[in-house]
Motif scaffolding. Structure first.
Motif, PDB file in Angstrom:
ATOM      1  N   TRP A  66       0.837  -1.198   0.000  1.00 39.33           N
ATOM      2  CA  TRP A  66       0.000   0.000   0.000  1.00 39.33           C
ATOM      3  C   TRP A  66       0.875   1.252   0.000  1.00 39.33           C
ATOM      4  CZ3 TRP A  66      -0.892   4.314   3.006  1.00 39.33           C
ATOM      5  CH2 TRP A  66      -2.087   5.010   2.758  1.00 39.33           C
ATOM      6  N   THR A  69       2.521   1.753  -3.405  1.00 37.72           N
ATOM      7  CA  THR A  69       1.548   2.218  -4.403  1.00 37.72           C
ATOM      8  C   THR A  69       1.260   3.701  -4.219  1.00 37.72           C
ATOM      9  OG1 THR A  69       0.537   0.023  -4.529  1.00 37.72           O
ATOM     10  CG2 THR A  69      -0.785   1.878  -5.311  1.00 37.72           C
ATOM     11  N   ARG A  73       2.368   6.715  -6.875  1.00 38.00           N
ATOM     12  CA  ARG A  73       1.379   7.651  -7.426  1.00 38.00           C
ATOM     13  C   ARG A  73       1.739   9.104  -7.096  1.00 38.00           C
ATOM     14  NH1 ARG A  73      -3.965   4.126  -5.982  1.00 38.00           N
ATOM     15  NH2 ARG A  73      -3.770   2.673  -7.719  1.00 38.00           N
TER      16      ARG A  73
END
Length: 191
Positions: A66, A69, A73
């Motif tokens: 998590w 990611t 981003r």
């Protein structure tokens, strides 16, 4: 924010200890080795984790996927944002930019040159006027004054030498910025 919707500070500190170094190295690669940007992205990623306590309650064994990611981003968004903005000016560009010219200083120098040119003999002054203030070549000045080119050269040499003694900080071999360049419009009257 109330404590039920935010993540405990101890949990964030533990998250940073456990995943911070790996996240930093991952983001360092995404920022092409820019340590400052990578550190900023790590901090922003941890802020997002703090703002989303539901991520801690997810059914996976580790928060690392998590975090990676979210970090990826954020790195992509930051890169897109930088590309959309004009290029930032660095300090080195500002340091190498010449300072604005002081017009009062130029005016004083022009007055000094005007006064110094007035002290020259009429023959020497006429040569400088033709060459420096009217932008003529030696041959053109010789024709205009009706004297040989060699005489124009010697008079200009001695006139500049006299000016170098009269004007403080002026050298006839070096700085000729007090006189206009040949072909340029004069900045002040010679006589």
């Amino acid at each position: 924010m109330n404590t039920t919707t935010t993540t405990d500070e101890r949990a964030i500190a533990e998250l940073q200890r456990e995943h911070g170094p790996a996240l930093f190295h991952f983001l360092l690669g995404l920022t092409f080795g820019d340590r400052q940007r990578a550190e900023d992205l790590v901090q922003e990623t941890l802020v997002r984790a703090w703002q989303h306590p539901e991520a801690f309650e997810a059914p996976y064994d580790s928060m690392r996927p998590w975090l990676f990611t979210v970090g990826r981003r954020l790195a992509i968004d930051a890169r897109r944002s930088r590309r959309a903005r004009p290029v930032e000016v660095s300090d080195t560009v500002l340091e190498s930019t010449p300072a604005a010219q002081d017009t009062a200083d130029s005016a004083v120098r022009a007055l000094d040159v005007r006064e110094a040119v007035r002290t020259l003999s009429p023959e020497h002054r006429a040569v400088l006027v033709q060459i420096y203030f009217r932008g003529m070549s030696v041959g053109e000045a010789a024709t205009a004054l009706g004297i040989p080119a060699g005489t124009v050269k010697s008079r200009s040499h001695y006139a500049l030498r006299t000016l170098s003694r009269t004007l403080p900080g002026y050298s006839p071999e070096g700085d000729r910025s007090l006189l206009p360049t040949r072909g340029a419009r004069p900045r002040f009257n010679a006589a």
